[in-house]
Design an enzyme around this catalytic site. Structure first.
Site, mmCIF file in Angstrom:
data_model
loop_
_atom_site.group_PDB
_atom_site.id
_atom_site.type_symbol
_atom_site.label_atom_id
_atom_site.label_comp_id
_atom_site.label_asym_id
_atom_site.label_seq_id
_atom_site.Cartn_x
_atom_site.Cartn_y
_atom_site.Cartn_z
ATOM 1 N N LYS A 219 -22.022 -14.340 48.353
ATOM 2 C CA LYS A 219 -23.146 -13.585 47.800
ATOM 3 C C LYS A 219 -24.501 -14.168 48.147
ATOM 4 O O LYS A 219 -25.529 -13.528 47.939
ATOM 5 C CB LYS A 219 -22.980 -13.456 46.294
HETATM 6 C C1 LIG Z 1 -18.111 -11.410 44.168
HETATM 7 C C2 LIG Z 1 -16.913 -12.040 44.723
HETATM 8 C C3 LIG Z 1 -15.833 -11.265 45.185
HETATM 9 C C4 LIG Z 1 -15.815 -9.759 45.073
HETATM 10 O O1 LIG Z 1 -16.777 -9.135 45.885
HETATM 11 P P1 LIG Z 1 -17.184 -7.606 45.624
HETATM 12 O O2 LIG Z 1 -18.222 -7.310 46.634
HETATM 13 O O3 LIG Z 1 -17.698 -7.538 44.225
HETATM 14 O O4 LIG Z 1 -15.949 -6.806 45.795
HETATM 15 C C5 LIG Z 1 -14.762 -11.911 45.758
HETATM 16 N N1 LIG Z 1 -14.713 -13.258 45.842
HETATM 17 C C6 LIG Z 1 -15.723 -14.029 45.399
HETATM 18 C C7 LIG Z 1 -15.588 -15.505 45.483
HETATM 19 C C8 LIG Z 1 -16.854 -13.463 44.844
HETATM 20 O O5 LIG Z 1 -17.835 -14.229 44.400
#
Ligand SMILES: *Cc1c(COP(=O)(O)O)cnc(C)c1O
Length: 430
Positions: free
Chosen positions: A107
Protein backbone atom coordinates in the site's frame (compact mmCIF):
# COMPACT_ATOMS: atom_id res chain seq x y z
CA UNK A 1 -9.50 12.27 -17.72
CA UNK A 2 -12.99 12.61 -16.33
CA UNK A 3 -14.53 10.14 -13.92
CA UNK A 4 -18.12 8.99 -13.50
CA UNK A 5 -19.87 7.66 -10.44
CA UNK A 6 -20.79 3.99 -10.44
CA UNK A 7 -24.11 4.99 -8.87
CA UNK A 8 -24.77 7.10 -12.01
CA UNK A 9 -26.54 9.85 -10.06
CA UNK A 10 -23.75 12.44 -9.84
CA UNK A 11 -22.09 14.60 -12.50
CA UNK A 12 -18.84 13.41 -14.07
CA UNK A 13 -15.81 15.12 -12.64
CA UNK A 14 -12.06 15.72 -13.06
CA UNK A 15 -9.23 13.64 -11.59
CA UNK A 16 -8.51 16.48 -9.18
CA UNK A 17 -12.05 16.58 -7.88
CA UNK A 18 -12.29 12.79 -7.68
CA UNK A 19 -9.14 12.72 -5.52
CA UNK A 20 -10.27 15.53 -3.24
CA UNK A 21 -13.80 14.14 -2.84
CA UNK A 22 -12.89 10.45 -2.54
CA UNK A 23 -16.47 9.33 -3.17
CA UNK A 24 -18.97 10.89 -5.59
CA UNK A 25 -21.81 12.97 -4.06
CA UNK A 26 -24.21 10.07 -4.77
CA UNK A 27 -21.84 7.85 -2.68
CA UNK A 28 -20.71 5.95 -5.79
CA UNK A 29 -17.11 5.03 -6.52
CA UNK A 30 -15.46 6.97 -9.32
CA UNK A 31 -14.41 5.17 -12.50
CA UNK A 32 -12.48 6.59 -15.49
CA UNK A 33 -14.63 7.53 -18.51
CA UNK A 34 -12.25 5.83 -20.92
CA UNK A 35 -9.30 3.41 -20.79
CA UNK A 36 -7.07 3.75 -23.86
CA UNK A 37 -4.68 0.82 -24.40
CA UNK A 38 -1.00 1.70 -24.59
CA UNK A 39 0.65 1.23 -28.00
CA UNK A 40 2.19 -2.18 -28.74
CA UNK A 41 5.56 -0.43 -28.96
CA UNK A 42 5.35 0.31 -25.23
CA UNK A 43 5.24 -3.40 -24.39
CA UNK A 44 7.81 -4.39 -27.04
CA UNK A 45 10.16 -1.77 -25.68
CA UNK A 46 9.56 -2.38 -21.98
CA UNK A 47 13.12 -3.62 -21.36
CA UNK A 48 14.42 -0.17 -22.24
CA UNK A 49 12.10 1.68 -19.87
CA UNK A 50 12.79 2.36 -16.19
CA UNK A 51 10.09 1.67 -13.61
CA UNK A 52 9.35 5.40 -13.39
CA UNK A 53 9.04 5.68 -17.16
CA UNK A 54 6.68 2.70 -17.29
CA UNK A 55 4.60 4.14 -14.47
CA UNK A 56 4.45 7.61 -15.98
CA UNK A 57 3.28 6.31 -19.37
CA UNK A 58 0.73 4.00 -17.75
CA UNK A 59 -0.88 6.61 -15.51
CA UNK A 60 -0.64 9.77 -17.56
CA UNK A 61 -4.06 9.37 -19.24
CA UNK A 62 -5.79 9.00 -15.86
CA UNK A 63 -4.27 12.16 -14.39
CA UNK A 64 -3.90 14.63 -17.24
CA UNK A 65 -4.46 17.51 -17.56
CA UNK A 66 -4.85 18.16 -13.85
CA UNK A 67 -1.19 17.67 -12.98
CA UNK A 68 1.47 19.10 -15.35
CA UNK A 69 3.75 16.52 -16.97
CA UNK A 70 6.93 17.58 -15.22
CA UNK A 71 5.24 17.45 -11.81
CA UNK A 72 3.65 14.08 -12.53
CA UNK A 73 7.12 12.77 -13.47
CA UNK A 74 8.48 13.91 -10.12
CA UNK A 75 5.52 12.45 -8.22
CA UNK A 76 6.02 9.08 -9.92
CA UNK A 77 9.79 9.07 -9.30
CA UNK A 78 9.38 9.96 -5.61
CA UNK A 79 6.61 7.38 -5.19
CA UNK A 80 8.73 4.57 -6.63
CA UNK A 81 12.02 5.11 -4.81
CA UNK A 82 12.43 1.43 -3.86
CA UNK A 83 12.59 -1.93 -5.64
CA UNK A 84 9.92 -4.42 -6.84
CA UNK A 85 11.87 -7.64 -7.36
CA UNK A 86 10.57 -10.93 -8.72
CA UNK A 87 11.80 -14.00 -6.86
CA UNK A 88 11.42 -17.24 -8.82
CA UNK A 89 10.46 -20.25 -6.70
CA UNK A 90 10.32 -22.73 -9.59
CA UNK A 91 9.51 -22.81 -13.32
CA UNK A 92 5.85 -22.20 -12.68
CA UNK A 93 5.73 -19.98 -9.60
CA UNK A 94 7.30 -16.62 -8.79
CA UNK A 95 6.56 -14.02 -6.21
CA UNK A 96 6.58 -10.29 -6.78
CA UNK A 97 7.85 -8.60 -3.62
CA UNK A 98 5.84 -5.47 -2.99
CA UNK A 99 7.16 -4.84 0.52
CA UNK A 100 10.33 -2.82 0.04
CA UNK A 101 8.72 0.54 0.78
CA UNK A 102 8.81 2.50 4.04
CA UNK A 103 6.01 0.55 5.79
CA UNK A 104 6.78 -2.77 4.08
CA UNK A 105 3.36 -3.43 2.54
CA UNK A 106 2.24 -2.87 -1.05
CA UNK A 107 0.00 0.00 0.00
CA UNK A 108 2.99 2.33 0.20
CA UNK A 109 2.82 3.01 -3.53
CA UNK A 110 -0.82 4.10 -3.61
CA UNK A 111 -0.50 6.07 -0.37
CA UNK A 112 2.64 7.91 -1.50
CA UNK A 113 1.17 8.69 -4.91
CA UNK A 114 -2.10 9.95 -3.46
CA UNK A 115 -0.38 12.05 -0.77
CA UNK A 116 1.72 13.79 -3.41
CA UNK A 117 -1.28 14.44 -5.67
CA UNK A 118 -3.30 15.86 -2.79
CA UNK A 119 -0.32 17.93 -1.65
CA UNK A 120 -0.08 19.38 -5.17
CA UNK A 121 -3.81 20.13 -5.42
CA UNK A 122 -3.79 21.70 -1.98
CA UNK A 123 -0.68 23.81 -2.28
CA UNK A 124 -2.50 27.13 -2.83
CA UNK A 125 -5.53 26.23 -0.79
CA UNK A 126 -6.00 27.67 2.67
CA UNK A 127 -8.72 25.15 3.60
CA UNK A 128 -7.55 22.00 5.26
CA UNK A 129 -8.52 18.57 3.96
CA UNK A 130 -9.17 15.74 6.41
CA UNK A 131 -8.24 12.31 5.16
CA UNK A 132 -10.37 9.70 6.87
CA UNK A 133 -9.20 6.14 6.51
CA UNK A 134 -10.24 2.75 7.86
CA UNK A 135 -7.53 0.11 8.08
CA UNK A 136 -7.50 -3.64 8.46
CA UNK A 137 -3.78 -3.43 9.17
CA UNK A 138 -1.49 -2.06 6.49
CA UNK A 139 -3.34 0.90 4.99
CA UNK A 140 -3.03 2.86 8.24
CA UNK A 141 0.75 2.70 8.35
CA UNK A 142 1.18 3.37 4.64
CA UNK A 143 -1.17 6.36 4.72
CA UNK A 144 0.38 7.72 7.93
CA UNK A 145 3.84 7.49 6.42
CA UNK A 146 2.81 8.82 3.00
CA UNK A 147 0.95 11.84 4.38
CA UNK A 148 3.25 12.73 7.28
CA UNK A 149 3.98 16.44 7.17
CA UNK A 150 1.90 17.12 4.00
CA UNK A 151 0.75 20.72 4.34
CA UNK A 152 -2.97 21.36 4.76
CA UNK A 153 -3.85 17.69 5.20
CA UNK A 154 -4.96 16.08 8.47
CA UNK A 155 -5.13 12.32 8.63
CA UNK A 156 -7.47 10.35 10.90
CA UNK A 157 -6.97 6.58 10.92
CA UNK A 158 -9.56 4.15 12.32
CA UNK A 159 -8.31 0.67 13.22
CA UNK A 160 -9.97 -2.29 14.95
CA UNK A 161 -8.65 -2.69 18.48
CA UNK A 162 -6.63 -5.87 19.01
CA UNK A 163 -7.04 -6.99 15.39
CA UNK A 164 -3.91 -5.54 13.82
CA UNK A 165 -0.41 -6.85 14.49
CA UNK A 166 1.80 -5.08 17.05
CA UNK A 167 4.06 -3.73 14.33
CA UNK A 168 1.13 -2.51 12.25
CA UNK A 169 -0.25 -0.72 15.31
CA UNK A 170 3.09 0.97 16.02
CA UNK A 171 3.33 2.14 12.42
CA UNK A 172 0.07 4.01 12.60
CA UNK A 173 0.02 5.30 16.19
CA UNK A 174 3.52 6.67 16.74
CA UNK A 175 4.15 9.33 14.09
CA UNK A 176 2.37 12.35 15.60
CA UNK A 177 2.24 15.66 13.68
CA UNK A 178 -0.76 15.64 11.29
CA UNK A 179 -1.53 11.94 11.88
CA UNK A 180 -4.17 10.85 14.45
CA UNK A 181 -5.17 7.28 15.29
CA UNK A 182 -8.57 6.11 16.56
CA UNK A 183 -8.70 2.68 18.17
CA UNK A 184 -12.15 1.29 17.46
CA UNK A 185 -13.87 -1.24 19.68
CA UNK A 186 -15.00 -3.47 16.78
CA UNK A 187 -13.86 -5.16 13.57
CA UNK A 188 -12.58 -3.67 10.31
CA UNK A 189 -16.06 -3.50 8.79
CA UNK A 190 -17.16 -1.32 11.74
CA UNK A 191 -14.30 1.07 10.95
CA UNK A 192 -15.20 1.12 7.26
CA UNK A 193 -18.89 1.71 8.09
CA UNK A 194 -18.03 4.66 10.35
CA UNK A 195 -15.98 6.23 7.58
CA UNK A 196 -18.84 5.75 5.11
CA UNK A 197 -21.29 7.26 7.61
CA UNK A 198 -19.06 10.30 8.06
CA UNK A 199 -19.16 10.95 4.32
CA UNK A 200 -22.98 10.86 4.45
CA UNK A 201 -23.17 13.19 7.45
CA UNK A 202 -24.08 16.62 6.14
CA UNK A 203 -23.50 18.31 9.46
CA UNK A 204 -19.91 17.09 9.22
CA UNK A 205 -19.31 17.58 5.49
CA UNK A 206 -20.69 21.13 5.61
CA UNK A 207 -17.97 22.04 8.12
CA UNK A 208 -14.97 20.13 6.80
CA UNK A 209 -13.59 18.78 3.53
CA UNK A 210 -13.37 15.04 4.02
CA UNK A 211 -11.66 12.62 1.68
CA UNK A 212 -10.76 8.96 1.77
CA UNK A 213 -7.36 7.33 1.39
CA UNK A 214 -8.79 3.84 1.09
CA UNK A 215 -8.62 2.24 -2.32
CA UNK A 216 -12.01 3.78 -3.10
CA UNK A 217 -9.91 6.90 -3.84
CA UNK A 218 -8.78 6.77 -7.47
CA UNK A 219 -5.32 8.14 -6.58
CA UNK A 220 -4.78 5.26 -4.14
CA UNK A 221 -6.25 2.61 -6.38
CA UNK A 222 -4.98 3.26 -9.93
CA UNK A 223 -1.18 3.45 -9.27
CA UNK A 224 -1.34 -0.16 -8.10
CA UNK A 225 -1.50 -1.18 -11.76
CA UNK A 226 2.24 -0.43 -11.94
CA UNK A 227 3.11 -3.66 -10.12
CA UNK A 228 1.76 -5.87 -12.86
CA UNK A 229 3.81 -4.03 -15.46
CA UNK A 230 6.95 -4.30 -13.33
CA UNK A 231 6.39 -8.05 -13.06
CA UNK A 232 5.90 -8.34 -16.81
CA UNK A 233 9.13 -6.44 -17.45
CA UNK A 234 10.99 -9.01 -15.36
CA UNK A 235 9.24 -12.12 -16.69
CA UNK A 236 8.25 -11.66 -20.32
CA UNK A 237 11.43 -13.23 -21.66
CA UNK A 238 10.28 -16.58 -20.27
CA UNK A 239 7.68 -16.61 -23.07
CA UNK A 240 5.10 -18.23 -20.84
CA UNK A 241 1.54 -17.17 -20.21
CA UNK A 242 1.54 -15.06 -17.06
CA UNK A 243 -1.21 -15.27 -14.47
CA UNK A 244 -1.38 -13.29 -11.23
CA UNK A 245 -2.57 -14.56 -7.89
CA UNK A 246 -3.60 -11.58 -5.81
CA UNK A 247 -4.21 -11.96 -2.07
CA UNK A 248 -7.41 -9.94 -1.84
CA UNK A 249 -9.38 -8.05 0.78
CA UNK A 250 -11.04 -4.94 -0.59
CA UNK A 251 -10.08 -6.01 -4.13
CA UNK A 252 -8.35 -2.73 -5.02
CA UNK A 253 -5.08 -4.39 -5.97
CA UNK A 254 -6.71 -7.07 -8.12
CA UNK A 255 -8.91 -4.49 -9.81
CA UNK A 256 -5.80 -2.41 -10.58
CA UNK A 257 -4.24 -5.48 -12.21
CA UNK A 258 -7.31 -5.74 -14.40
CA UNK A 259 -6.80 -2.10 -15.38
CA UNK A 260 -3.24 -2.98 -16.46
CA UNK A 261 -4.73 -5.74 -18.61
CA UNK A 262 -7.20 -3.25 -20.10
CA UNK A 263 -4.18 -1.09 -20.99
CA UNK A 264 -2.95 -4.01 -23.09
CA UNK A 265 -0.63 -5.83 -20.68
CA UNK A 266 -0.63 -9.49 -21.76
CA UNK A 267 -2.02 -11.15 -18.65
CA UNK A 268 -3.61 -14.52 -19.24
CA UNK A 269 -5.73 -14.82 -16.11
CA UNK A 270 -6.25 -13.56 -12.56
CA UNK A 271 -6.69 -15.45 -9.34
CA UNK A 272 -8.40 -13.83 -6.37
CA UNK A 273 -6.84 -15.61 -3.41
CA UNK A 274 -8.91 -15.26 -0.28
CA UNK A 275 -8.77 -16.35 3.31
CA UNK A 276 -12.01 -17.45 4.92
CA UNK A 277 -13.59 -14.14 3.97
CA UNK A 278 -14.81 -15.66 0.75
CA UNK A 279 -17.64 -13.52 -0.67
CA UNK A 280 -16.01 -13.43 -4.11
CA UNK A 281 -15.04 -17.11 -4.17
CA UNK A 282 -18.68 -17.90 -3.46
CA UNK A 283 -19.90 -15.39 -6.01
CA UNK A 284 -17.92 -17.03 -8.82
CA UNK A 285 -19.38 -20.38 -7.79
CA UNK A 286 -23.00 -19.34 -7.37
CA UNK A 287 -23.40 -15.99 -9.18
CA UNK A 288 -24.84 -14.79 -5.90
CA UNK A 289 -23.05 -11.83 -4.34
CA UNK A 290 -23.58 -12.10 -0.64
CA UNK A 291 -21.57 -9.77 1.62
CA UNK A 292 -21.28 -10.99 5.20
CA UNK A 293 -19.55 -9.92 8.41
CA UNK A 294 -15.79 -10.39 8.28
CA UNK A 295 -14.10 -13.13 10.26
CA UNK A 296 -10.69 -12.70 11.85
CA UNK A 297 -7.78 -14.62 10.30
CA UNK A 298 -3.96 -14.64 10.36
CA UNK A 299 -3.97 -12.74 7.05
CA UNK A 300 -5.74 -9.83 8.70
CA UNK A 301 -5.43 -7.30 5.87
CA UNK A 302 -7.83 -9.49 3.91
CA UNK A 303 -10.47 -9.74 6.61
CA UNK A 304 -13.10 -7.92 4.60
CA UNK A 305 -16.69 -9.07 4.39
CA UNK A 306 -17.93 -6.57 1.82
CA UNK A 307 -15.09 -5.68 -0.57
CA UNK A 308 -15.58 -2.11 -1.75
CA UNK A 309 -13.82 -2.41 -5.11
CA UNK A 310 -15.73 -5.39 -6.42
CA UNK A 311 -18.17 -3.04 -8.09
CA UNK A 312 -15.28 -1.62 -10.15
CA UNK A 313 -14.33 -5.11 -11.27
CA UNK A 314 -17.88 -5.68 -12.41
CA UNK A 315 -17.77 -2.41 -14.31
CA UNK A 316 -14.61 -3.49 -16.16
CA UNK A 317 -16.48 -6.58 -17.35
CA UNK A 318 -19.67 -4.60 -18.06
CA UNK A 319 -21.45 -6.62 -15.37
CA UNK A 320 -21.17 -9.74 -17.49
CA UNK A 321 -20.70 -12.70 -15.18
CA UNK A 322 -19.33 -15.03 -17.85
CA UNK A 323 -16.72 -12.59 -19.15
CA UNK A 324 -15.57 -12.04 -15.59
CA UNK A 325 -15.47 -15.74 -14.85
CA UNK A 326 -13.36 -16.40 -17.94
CA UNK A 327 -10.74 -14.03 -16.66
CA UNK A 328 -10.90 -14.61 -12.90
CA UNK A 329 -10.74 -17.66 -10.68
CA UNK A 330 -11.04 -17.47 -6.93
CA UNK A 331 -10.11 -19.78 -4.10
CA UNK A 332 -10.47 -19.49 -0.35
CA UNK A 333 -8.10 -20.99 2.22
CA UNK A 334 -8.24 -21.56 5.96
CA UNK A 335 -5.64 -20.41 8.48
CA UNK A 336 -4.51 -24.01 8.91
CA UNK A 337 -3.87 -24.31 5.16
CA UNK A 338 -2.08 -20.98 5.17
CA UNK A 339 0.29 -22.11 7.92
CA UNK A 340 1.07 -25.32 6.08
CA UNK A 341 1.82 -23.26 2.97
CA UNK A 342 4.16 -20.94 4.89
CA UNK A 343 6.07 -23.97 6.11
CA UNK A 344 6.09 -25.60 2.66
CA UNK A 345 7.42 -22.45 0.97
CA UNK A 346 10.16 -22.25 3.58
CA UNK A 347 11.10 -25.95 3.51
CA UNK A 348 10.94 -26.33 -0.27
CA UNK A 349 12.27 -23.00 -1.52
CA UNK A 350 14.01 -21.57 1.53
CA UNK A 351 11.77 -18.53 1.17
CA UNK A 352 10.01 -16.80 4.03
CA UNK A 353 6.55 -15.65 2.96
CA UNK A 354 4.02 -13.72 5.02
CA UNK A 355 0.51 -15.11 5.63
CA UNK A 356 -1.02 -13.02 2.80
CA UNK A 357 1.61 -14.14 0.32
CA UNK A 358 1.09 -17.72 1.47
CA UNK A 359 -2.61 -17.45 0.56
CA UNK A 360 -1.50 -16.16 -2.85
CA UNK A 361 0.87 -19.11 -3.22
CA UNK A 362 -1.99 -21.51 -2.49
CA UNK A 363 -4.02 -19.75 -5.19
CA UNK A 364 -1.19 -20.40 -7.68
CA UNK A 365 -0.99 -24.06 -6.74
CA UNK A 366 -4.75 -24.52 -7.12
CA UNK A 367 -4.78 -22.85 -10.54
CA UNK A 368 -1.71 -24.70 -11.84
CA UNK A 369 -3.39 -28.04 -11.18
CA UNK A 370 -5.57 -27.50 -14.24
CA UNK A 371 -3.23 -25.10 -16.10
CA UNK A 372 0.20 -26.68 -15.69
CA UNK A 373 1.95 -24.60 -18.37
CA UNK A 374 1.21 -21.15 -16.99
CA UNK A 375 3.62 -19.07 -14.95
CA UNK A 376 1.86 -17.87 -11.82
CA UNK A 377 3.04 -14.80 -9.94
CA UNK A 378 1.70 -14.42 -6.41
CA UNK A 379 2.02 -10.97 -4.92
CA UNK A 380 3.96 -10.79 -1.67
CA UNK A 381 1.91 -7.94 -0.29
CA UNK A 382 3.71 -7.46 3.04
CA UNK A 383 7.04 -8.28 4.64
CA UNK A 384 6.90 -11.43 6.82
CA UNK A 385 8.19 -9.63 9.91
CA UNK A 386 5.00 -7.54 10.00
CA UNK A 387 3.38 -10.81 11.12
CA UNK A 388 6.22 -11.94 13.33
CA UNK A 389 4.19 -14.10 15.77
CA UNK A 390 2.67 -16.30 13.11
CA UNK A 391 5.77 -16.52 10.92
CA UNK A 392 8.15 -17.42 13.74
CA UNK A 393 5.69 -19.91 15.21
CA UNK A 394 5.35 -21.72 11.90
CA UNK A 395 8.87 -21.77 10.51
CA UNK A 396 10.53 -21.93 13.93
CA UNK A 397 13.32 -19.58 12.99
CA UNK A 398 14.04 -16.18 14.49
CA UNK A 399 13.59 -13.40 11.92
CA UNK A 400 15.89 -10.44 11.49
CA UNK A 401 13.92 -7.20 11.62
CA UNK A 402 14.48 -4.87 8.66
CA UNK A 403 15.43 -1.28 9.43
CA UNK A 404 11.94 0.03 8.57
CA UNK A 405 10.45 -2.21 11.28
CA UNK A 406 13.18 -1.54 13.85
CA UNK A 407 12.53 2.18 13.46
CA UNK A 408 9.01 1.95 14.96
CA UNK A 409 9.75 -0.52 17.76
CA UNK A 410 9.72 0.98 21.23
CA UNK A 411 8.03 4.22 20.20
CA UNK A 412 5.08 5.51 22.23
CA UNK A 413 1.62 4.61 21.00
CA UNK A 414 -0.87 7.48 20.91
CA UNK A 415 -4.47 6.55 20.07
CA UNK A 416 -7.95 7.68 21.10
CA UNK A 417 -10.42 4.91 21.88
CA UNK A 418 -13.87 5.12 20.33
CA UNK A 419 -16.73 2.64 20.22
CA UNK A 420 -19.38 4.30 18.05
CA UNK A 421 -19.92 6.79 15.24
CA UNK A 422 -20.60 9.51 17.83
CA UNK A 423 -17.09 8.96 19.13
CA UNK A 424 -15.69 9.61 15.66
CA UNK A 425 -17.83 12.68 15.19
CA UNK A 426 -16.91 14.07 18.57
CA UNK A 427 -13.25 13.60 17.75
CA UNK A 428 -13.52 15.36 14.38
CA UNK A 429 -15.40 18.32 15.88
CA UNK A 430 -12.91 18.79 18.68
C1 LIG B 1 -4.39 -4.51 1.93
C2 LIG B 1 -3.70 -5.79 1.86
C3 LIG B 1 -4.20 -6.85 1.07
C4 LIG B 1 -5.51 -6.74 0.32
O1 LIG B 1 -5.46 -5.80 -0.73
P1 LIG B 1 -6.82 -5.26 -1.39
O2 LIG B 1 -6.38 -4.29 -2.42
O3 LIG B 1 -7.59 -4.62 -0.28
O4 LIG B 1 -7.52 -6.43 -1.94
C5 LIG B 1 -3.48 -8.01 0.99
N1 LIG B 1 -2.33 -8.17 1.68
C6 LIG B 1 -1.82 -7.19 2.45
C7 LIG B 1 -0.58 -7.45 3.22
C8 LIG B 1 -2.47 -5.97 2.56
O5 LIG B 1 -1.97 -5.02 3.33
Amino acid sequence: MNYYSLNHKAPNTTFKNAVIKGLAPDRGLYFPETITPLPQFFFDNIDNLSYSEIAYKAIEQFVSPDIPKSILKTIVEETLSFDFPIVKLNDNISTLELFHGPTMAFKDVGARFMARCLGYFNKDNSNEVTVLVATSGDTGGAVANGFLGVKGVNVVILYPSGKVSDIQEMQLTTLGQNIKALEVDGVFDDCQDMVKQAFLDQELTSKMQLTSANSINVARWIPQLFYFMFAYKQLHKMHKEIVFSVPSGNFGNLCAGMMAQQLGLPIKHFIASNNENNVVTNYLKTEDYNPKPSVQTISNAMDVGNPSNFIRIQEIYKNNFNTLKNNLSSYSFSDAETKIALKEIYDTYNYVADPHGAVGYLGCKAYLKTNPNAHCVFLETAHPTKFLDVVEEVIKEKQVLPKQIQAVMGKTKVATKISSYDGLKGFLFK
